[in-house]
Each structure stands twice: as structure tokens, then as C-alpha cells.
Design an enzyme around this catalytic site. Structure first.
Site, PDB file in Angstrom:
ATOM      1  CB  CYS A 182      -0.855  -0.023   1.261  1.00  0.00           C
ATOM      2  SG  CYS A 182      -1.846   1.452   1.500  1.00  0.00           S
ATOM      3  CG  ASN A 183       1.654   3.263  -3.604  1.00  0.00           C
ATOM      4  OD1 ASN A 183       2.721   3.488  -4.162  1.00  0.00           O
ATOM      5  ND2 ASN A 183       0.835   2.329  -4.055  1.00  0.00           N
ATOM      6  CB  CYS A 217      -3.278   3.993  -5.400  1.00  0.00           C
ATOM      7  SG  CYS A 217      -4.535   3.092  -4.447  1.00  0.00           S
TER       8      CYS A 217
HETATM    9  N1  DGL Z   1      -4.071   0.686  -1.966  1.00  0.00           N
HETATM   10  C1  DGL Z   1      -3.655   1.766  -1.168  1.00  0.00           C
HETATM   11  C2  DGL Z   1      -2.489   2.527  -1.763  1.00  0.00           C
HETATM   12  O1  DGL Z   1      -1.703   1.947  -2.470  1.00  0.00           O
HETATM   13  C3  DGL Z   1      -4.638   2.638  -0.462  1.00  0.00           C
HETATM   14  C4  DGL Z   1      -5.973   2.894  -1.040  1.00  0.00           C
HETATM   15  C5  DGL Z   1      -6.862   3.498   0.006  1.00  0.00           C
HETATM   16  O2  DGL Z   1      -7.170   2.801   0.957  1.00  0.00           O
HETATM   17  O3  DGL Z   1      -7.216   4.683  -0.116  1.00  0.00           O
HETATM   18  O4  DGL Z   1      -2.288   3.684  -1.503  1.00  0.00           O
END
Ligand code: DGL
Length: 260
Positions: free
Chosen positions: A69-70, A183
């Protein structure tokens, strides 16, 4: 490994391909998603809670942690590394360097959550590369959530809105020829995004670089002659993760619900 929800499955897909002999325990924090529009303290608290859950599991002890998760990487990786100095921790960040290598116009669009784009970590990465390309960064409120809920009409509408807001895409000089998906949920909207972009514009995500980095980190602890098993857990609706894992990874695995 963990993500706020199903997004990290895009990283799990690359990890399985790169490290088929390793077992993965994937936690989707769907009960507390999305992370991207929350404040940093919330995301840090969730990252700590999920990491603790993974480390306390004596039946499946982890030898490394991938923050798939970024947003959570930007908010918490330095804190988790401080807290667990002996645990190898691999994070994800928007693939700006691969985008510079792929781009000819050196004009690059970046779609990410508000939290990632506002973080000190991302700002430092951007500043370190600002002499090599122009980056146009677009926060995509609601997009990860729509992907999480598999709301196709909302996904299509938000993709159109955010591509329009990012700017002019083409392979002509001065225009954006490369789009970074910053993301881990967004690769699951790749088809919709690609349909909105002129031909020749490339889309880059970070699944494969993260998988390669994980392999490098694991060299000393690698499994051999073993068929990797996948364990799926969710703090939200287990059916959502099970459906996404079946659709995107062809995995028919039951999902365990865990409390956050
Ligand atoms: N999948 C996540 C990312 O890479 C976060 C998405 C979220 O929960 O807003 O940032």
C-alpha cells in the site's frame, strides 16, 4: 503483507510470480478502508495494528513484511522499521524512476491517494527527481473505494474525471506520455484507464519492482523446493476479498475474518 483492502492483490500477483516457493499471508484491512483520505495518525495506527497481528501469529510466523500500500508505506514504513529493526520490511512507492526511464516526453502523470501525495516521503522522492522530468500529480479521492466495492460505473466516471484533470496525454513533446499508478488498487482499473488514453501512452505500476526487491531482500531467508501457500484474511467483508482474489489471481481460497 497488507493493504487497506484488495489493492495489494496487484502486488501479491507479482510476488507469486517472482517467488512461487514462498508462503504469503495477506491481510486486507477492508474494515478500516480506505486509507487514502484519512489523516496520517489513522494510517499509522492501522499499519501498527496489522503488523502486530501478523507478528503475533505463531502458527504462521512471518520472516518479512511487504506493505502493499503506497499510503501506508508513506505514513508508516519508517516507524515500523524503528519499532521492528530485525524484521525486513519492503514498501511500495509510486514508480517515478521507472516512469522516467519509459517516458520520451519526460512529462509524467501520477495518480495516487491524497495521503500519498501529501506525505513527506513522496515529496522528497518528487524533489529528488524534479530535474529529470515534469510530474503532474493527481489525487484520486474515491477511486480506491469504488474499486474496493467493484462499483463499475463509479470507477469509469472517476477514471474519466481524473484523467481529464491530469492534463493532455499523447506521445507528442510537451504532453504526458506515461501514467504512474501510485496506488495498488488502481491496476484493477487499468482497462478503464487505458481506454481513456491515446495509443502509445504507457501505464506503469509498481507490482513487479516490489516483487524483485522482495526477492533481493529474501535471498538469505529464501525457501527452496516448496510450493508457496496463500492465506487470505480480512478485517472487513471476507466475500469481497475472496471474489477479488478469484477474479484477479485465479485463487479459490477461503478468507478468514479477523478483528482489527
Ligand atoms: N491501496 C492503497 C495505496 O496503495 C490505499 C488505497 C486506500 O485505501 O485509499 O495507496
Amino acid at each position: 503483507m497488507f493493504d487497506s483492502g484488495i489493492g495489494g492483490l496487484s502486488v501479491l500477483k507479482a510476488l507469486r510470480a517472482e517467488l512461487p516457493q514462498e508462503d504469503f499471508v495477506y491481510v486486507a484491512d477492508s474494515g478500516y478502508a480506505p486509507y487514502g483520505e484519512r489523516d496520517e495518525a489513522y494510517v499509522v495506527a492501522r499499519a501498527r495494528a496489522i503488523t502486530r497481528h501478523l507478528l503475533l501469529d505463531e502458527a504462521q510466523p512471518i520472516k518479512a513484511l511487504v506493505i502493499a500500500c503506497n499510503t501506508a508505506t508513506a505514513a508508516a514504513i519508517h516507524l515500523l522499521r524503528q519499532q521492528y529493526p530485525d524484521l525486513p520490511i519492503i514498501g511500495v512507492e509510486p514508480a517515478l524512476k521507472p516512469a522516467i526511464a519509459a517516458s520520451r516526453t519526460q512529462c509524467i502523470g501520477v495518480l495516487a491517494t491524497r495521503g500519498t501525495l501529501a506525505s513527506q516521503k513522496f515529496k522528497a522522492l518528487l524533489a529528488s527527481l524534479s530535474d529529470q522530468a515534469t510530474f503532474i500529480c493527481q489525487p484520486c479521492d474515491g477511486l480506491a473505494d469504488a474499486i474496493e466495492r467493484d462499483d463499475t460505473s463509479q470507477i469509469r466516471a472517476l477514471c474519466a474525471c481524473y484523467i481529464r484533470a491530469t492534463g493532455q496525454f499523447s506521445i507528442n513533446s510537451g504532453e504526458i506520455d506515461t501514467l504512474v499508478l501510485g496506488c495498488t488498487h488502481y491496476p484493477f482499473a487499468r482497462t478503464q484507464l487505458q481506454a481513456l488514453l491515446p495509443s502509445g501512452v504507457q501505464i506503469i505500476d509498481n507490482g513487479e519492482p516490489v516483487a524483485r526487491q522482495t526477492r533481493r531482500v529474501l535471498t538469505e531467508h529464501a525457501n527452496e523446493d516448496h510450493v508457496g501457500q496463500i492465506t487470505l484474511r480480512s478485517t472487513g467483508d471476507p466475500a469481497l476479498l475472496a471474489q477479488a482474489a478469484s477474479r484477479w489471481l485465479g485463487l479459490q481460497t477461503s478468507v478468514e475474518h479477523i478483528s482489527g
